[in-house]
Design an enzyme around this catalytic site. Sequence first.
Site, PDB file in Angstrom:
ATOM      1  N   THR A  82       0.843  -1.194   0.000  1.00 22.12           N
ATOM      2  CA  THR A  82       0.000   0.000   0.000  1.00 22.12           C
ATOM      3  C   THR A  82       0.881   1.247   0.000  1.00 22.12           C
ATOM      4  O   THR A  82       0.408   2.350   0.210  1.00 22.12           O
ATOM      5  CB  THR A  82      -0.903   0.025   1.245  1.00 22.12           C
ATOM      6  OG1 THR A  82      -0.068  -0.126   2.403  1.00 22.12           O
ATOM      7  CG2 THR A  82      -1.898  -1.118   1.231  1.00 22.12           C
ATOM      8  N   SER A 126       7.046   4.348  11.394  1.00 22.31           N
ATOM      9  CA  SER A 126       5.794   4.171  10.662  1.00 22.31           C
ATOM     10  C   SER A 126       5.973   4.328   9.163  1.00 22.31           C
ATOM     11  O   SER A 126       6.875   5.012   8.687  1.00 22.31           O
ATOM     12  CB  SER A 126       4.738   5.146  11.176  1.00 22.31           C
ATOM     13  OG  SER A 126       4.720   6.282  10.349  1.00 22.31           O
ATOM     14  N   LYS A 127       5.069   3.695   8.455  1.00 24.47           N
ATOM     15  CA  LYS A 127       5.105   3.663   7.001  1.00 24.47           C
ATOM     16  C   LYS A 127       4.896   5.050   6.413  1.00 24.47           C
ATOM     17  O   LYS A 127       5.354   5.354   5.322  1.00 24.47           O
ATOM     18  CB  LYS A 127       3.958   2.754   6.563  1.00 24.47           C
ATOM     19  CG  LYS A 127       4.104   2.136   5.216  1.00 24.47           C
ATOM     20  CD  LYS A 127       2.941   1.186   5.009  1.00 24.47           C
ATOM     21  CE  LYS A 127       3.258   0.137   3.986  1.00 24.47           C
ATOM     22  NZ  LYS A 127       2.297  -0.945   3.978  1.00 24.47           N
ATOM     23  N   ARG A 128       4.166   5.886   7.108  1.00 24.45           N
ATOM     24  CA  ARG A 128       3.836   7.200   6.557  1.00 24.45           C
ATOM     25  C   ARG A 128       5.029   8.154   6.616  1.00 24.45           C
ATOM     26  O   ARG A 128       5.014   9.223   6.020  1.00 24.45           O
ATOM     27  CB  ARG A 128       2.672   7.826   7.322  1.00 24.45           C
ATOM     28  CG  ARG A 128       1.578   6.839   7.566  1.00 24.45           C
ATOM     29  CD  ARG A 128       0.196   7.402   7.387  1.00 24.45           C
ATOM     30  NE  ARG A 128      -0.779   6.352   7.532  1.00 24.45           N
ATOM     31  CZ  ARG A 128      -1.108   5.509   6.585  1.00 24.45           C
ATOM     32  NH1 ARG A 128      -0.573   5.619   5.378  1.00 24.45           N
ATOM     33  NH2 ARG A 128      -1.976   4.540   6.791  1.00 24.45           N
TER      34      ARG A 128
END
Length: 485
Positions: free
Chosen positions: A14, A256-258
């Site tokens: 994603t 985190s991925k963000r």
Amino acid sequence: MGKEVRVRFAPSPTGDLHVGNIRTALFDWAYARHTGGTFIFRIEDTDTTRVTDEYIQAAIDTLKWLGLDWDEGPEVGGPNGPYLQSQRLDIYAQWAQKFLDQKDAYYCYCTPVELEARREAQRAANVAPGYDGQCRDLTNAQITDYKTQGREAVVRMRMPDGSTTFTDEIRGDVTFDHKVVPDFVLVRGDGSPLYTLAVAVDDIMMKVTHVLRGEDLLSSTPRQIRVYQAMGVEPEDYPTFAHLPFVMGQDNAKLSKRNGEVSIAWYRERGFLPEAICNYLALLGWSPGDDRENVTMKELTELFTVDKVHSSPARFDMKKLEAINGDKIRALSPDEFLNWSLPFLTKEAIISGTDAEIAVVKAALPIIQERIVTLAEVPAMLNFLFVKNFAVAEDCISKVNDEAAKAVLSRSSTELSKLTTWTHDSIEAALRSSLIEELGLKPRIAFSAVRIATTGSNISPPLFESMELLGQEVSLERIKLALSL
Ligand code: GLU
């Protein structure tokens, strides 16, 4: 003899794969290679609203770039494919139907609004929020009524009373009371499968023996085991689970991925070598039993065992990664260093890539190999050799146009024009005897003016080597230019 080890890495792309994903992939790969087993790469792309083709391709490219080769998966295929979940939808639908037929699962007609209202009430009453089983035993009349109302139905798995215990290779025995594992959705109203259904079905159908993954998925394990049971799998055929501890940021908050800095693409663009990333991530949460800082891919596959994975979270340390990257750059052969550097130079348009330019780069790289931490530093370091309209950097001009600097430069110009051989040794000898010995200047002051005049800035590769590469004519021209400022 135990059965053949089959390990899978199953990301949901994603976004760009991040540090945590790759640490998991690396451990999966290392475990497969250590045991002589099979490494399966499966793309979990059932969430079509968030997974894109670009991210899938990027995930494939990232694994390739890191050297984590897979035996079954996208591009290479294999006997248990397809390896993209979006191409396996009918398999999940068939299993869901079987679970409905067996009464392990049931249709649930509750609307999101109703569910939320009931969860709210649960929270108010201090009960763990979760599905309350309202549609578990609907009568035919109720079903007909819901259908007439035009309600969409999801397929929900029935969670029996009791608990699930499994042995996690890193945490030992883990038990989940089913009071905290309510009946869960397998298939959405639109017919698309949820992660829990697809992951469990695939792990069984792809004969996965070991599930090594992030600890964020620990709590989904009892649900997956419930799916195995409904599939009729015997407990001895369940995969073995090992949940890897989180990778935390410097501040102890979960990476985190963000956050851009966790994406592997970010590191790649900034000139980190795949070996450095793998080396660093391998030792993040695992160690072969000593306190080494360096490990090669070969050593990793020889030494990797799950019992050496730590159970507490690991902290990501950028400084350590940079230090390892510098080590790996220094260990490159001249040709390897050239091949890694060229794309950075062409991308920044420092060179266009002609043979003549490449020859200069090749000659120049050895003088910077000891000094850089990432490949992204190469363009700025070598720019002085290729720059078309040479000029001294704004912030350095004041350092070459005062009286003292002018004296240094004019004496240098005189001495350097006398040289008949132009090597870093002859340049150094000429400048040392005239500026240091005869004029009695401090080396830092004397050489700084020459450095700025010839390379344009006070940060550059070693001075005499740089001037040798520039050549006598260009060096003298640049000194003359500085004198005219
Ligand atoms: N696709 C899941 C994710 O990326 C991981 C699946 C698994 O390893 O069980 O979060």
